[in-house]
Design an enzyme around this catalytic site. Structure first.
Site, PDB file in Angstrom:
ATOM      1  N   ALA A  61       0.829  -1.207   0.000  1.00 32.37           N
ATOM      2  CA  ALA A  61       0.000   0.000   0.000  1.00 32.37           C
ATOM      3  C   ALA A  61       0.862   1.256   0.000  1.00 32.37           C
ATOM      4  O   ALA A  61       0.437   2.301  -0.503  1.00 32.37           O
ATOM      5  CB  ALA A  61      -0.921   0.004   1.217  1.00 32.37           C
ATOM      6  N   GLU A 119       2.382   1.058  -4.127  1.00 36.97           N
ATOM      7  CA  GLU A 119       1.607   0.767  -5.332  1.00 36.97           C
ATOM      8  C   GLU A 119       0.575   1.853  -5.618  1.00 36.97           C
ATOM      9  O   GLU A 119       0.423   2.306  -6.756  1.00 36.97           O
ATOM     10  CB  GLU A 119       0.932  -0.602  -5.202  1.00 36.97           C
ATOM     11  CG  GLU A 119       0.360  -1.088  -6.515  1.00 36.97           C
ATOM     12  CD  GLU A 119      -0.085  -2.533  -6.466  1.00 36.97           C
ATOM     13  OE1 GLU A 119      -0.115  -3.167  -7.526  1.00 36.97           O
ATOM     14  OE2 GLU A 119      -0.426  -3.026  -5.372  1.00 36.97           O
ATOM     15  N   CYS A 177      -7.342   5.789   5.133  1.00 37.78           N
ATOM     16  CA  CYS A 177      -5.955   5.386   4.879  1.00 37.78           C
ATOM     17  C   CYS A 177      -4.960   6.095   5.795  1.00 37.78           C
ATOM     18  O   CYS A 177      -4.892   7.332   5.823  1.00 37.78           O
ATOM     19  CB  CYS A 177      -5.610   5.672   3.427  1.00 37.78           C
ATOM     20  SG  CYS A 177      -3.907   5.275   2.994  1.00 37.78           S
ATOM     21  N   GLU A 213       4.067  12.701  -1.766  1.00 38.93           N
ATOM     22  CA  GLU A 213       4.800  12.116  -2.890  1.00 38.93           C
ATOM     23  C   GLU A 213       4.181  12.541  -4.221  1.00 38.93           C
ATOM     24  O   GLU A 213       4.903  12.870  -5.174  1.00 38.93           O
ATOM     25  CB  GLU A 213       4.781  10.592  -2.792  1.00 38.93           C
ATOM     26  CG  GLU A 213       5.648  10.023  -1.701  1.00 38.93           C
ATOM     27  CD  GLU A 213       5.599   8.502  -1.699  1.00 38.93           C
ATOM     28  OE1 GLU A 213       5.375   7.905  -2.765  1.00 38.93           O
ATOM     29  OE2 GLU A 213       5.766   7.906  -0.621  1.00 38.93           O
TER      30      GLU A 213
END
Length: 391
Positions: A228, A231, A339, A348
């Site tokens: 996680a 990806e 999440c 990112e």
């Protein structure tokens, strides 16, 4: 995954990989909670409207724990997975409170706002170094040469995986390079965890090694963080670049005002996000979704991609607008399963996208329809993203 992927083709048509959204529009209008047969009498329920999806994501009667599924589904699930995969399945995506709460507490500190913000200079340094490596060439594969190395380096440093071994991450995902062997993740991570116990460092695996969780839980959690933790970030960055390169007016807005990069990432999470569906859920009792009763034990698939193009929630939902101010999305989930790494993924994505947009005359090297896509059920991402630019 192959079985469910076939199901999607039958449900949505052969072209859904490139553009599933017309089929999702039909589903929302004609069968917003649709029972889909898979094989051998097994079925799942497909949820496609925004309001239903958001409610389902937070409904405690829809559990992520596969142990509550009907017996036939549990047997089929065991049969389709490798032994090593099954041994790494005790983590945040397969447990509910109080187990979920305890497991989440083990890692939440590593993804706090303070910790993630402190990573910004290092993420920027990695991104700039990767772009510099191909900037003089005029061509690049954004996935293989930028997005994967960036995401793998960041999560690898957080976890404490040696730099020379982070190439294994891609081999454990749906975007693996065919024919490139890799050790089983369980074996590799078990050895790494035990090495950290003997010689701990300032990293997350060392911190986990000091916890009182059992080894199965720790290995499952580390494996989840590896998958996680990179990806989804890879898919987000690839989808973001494609969206901007195919919408030149929006790309120019971002180039003219770099502060819009973060807004662009949020719009991509809605418009063409990296998670096409949420993780499987199973009804712990009969549950009514959108006026349809889902029987106890049956699996539910929440289609984030369909929900994010729902015209009942988003004006002009098929338009890509980085200045959209009505786009709260479900890209990182909702409720207790939101999440943990959302801040890191945003960081990112924003830094990576800004670094790529500095390349002059950046353009796709092939038409969008020819871009190779991941063979994944959950992740909507690219296997490769060839681009051209002026060196």
């Amino acid at each position: 995954m192959r079985i469910v992927r076939q199901m999607k083709r039958e449900l949505l048509g052969p072209d859904f990989d490139v553009d599933p959204y017309p089929a999702y529009h039909r589903l929302r209008a004609e069968a917003p909670v649709h029972r889909v047969r898979i094989r051998d009498g097994l079925s799942c329920w497909w949820v496609s409207r925004y309001d239903d999806a958001r409610a389902a994501l937070a409904d405690p009667r829809l559990s992520r724990d596969p142990r509550v599924a009907v017996a036939a589904w549990r047997a089929a699930d065991r049969g389709r997975r490798l032994e090593d995969e099954a041994a790494l399945d005790v983590h945040l995506l397969t447990r509910e409170p109080p187990e979920h709460t305890r497991l989440r507490a083990l890692i939440s500190g590593a993804f706090s706002t303070r910790r993630v913000d402190a990573l910004r200079p290092r993420v920027q340094e990695i991104a700039d170094t990767l772009v510099d490596a191909f900037a003089a060439r005029g061509t690049a594969d954004v996935i293989g040469e930028f997005a994967y190395p960036l995401a793998a380096a960041v999560i690898g440093e957080i976890l404490g995986v040696p730099a020379g071994e982070r190439g294994l991450f891609r081999q454990w995902t749906s975007n693996a390079v065919p024919g490139d062997p890799a050790p089983a993740p369980g074996d590799y991570l078990r050895d790494l965890l035990r090495a950290k116990r003997r010689a701990p460092g300032d990293d997350l695996i060392s911190a986990l090694a000091r916890s009182d969780a059992d080894e199965t839980e720790l290995l499952s959690m580390i494996f989840l963080l590896v998958i996680a933790g990179h990806e989804g970030s890879v898919a987000l960055l690839g989808n973001a670049l494609v969206a901007l390169l195919t919408h030149p007016d929006q790309r120019e807005l971002v180039r003219a005002d770099p502060a819009l990069v973060d807004a662009a990432i949020e719009e991509v999470l809605r418009y063409d996000g990296p998670m096409e569906v949420a993780a499987w859920r199973f009804a712990t009792e009969d549950v009514t979704i959108g006026g349809t009763v889902v029987p106890a034990g049956e699996p539910v698939v929440i289609s984030l991609a369909a929900a994010h193009r729902d015209p009942a929630r988003y004006p002009d939902p098929d338009a890509f607008r980085v200045t959209r101010d009505d786009a709260p999305h479900l890209g990182f989930g909702w409720g207790v399963h939101y999440c943990t790494g959302a801040r890191l993924a945003r960081l990112e994505g924003g830094i990576g996208l800004a670094a790529l947009l500095r390349l002059p005359d950046l353009a796709l090297a092939v038409p969008v329809a020819e871009l190779p896509r991941q063979p994944s059920f959950v992740v909507r991402g690219l296997h490769a993203l060839p681009v051209t630019f002026t060196p």
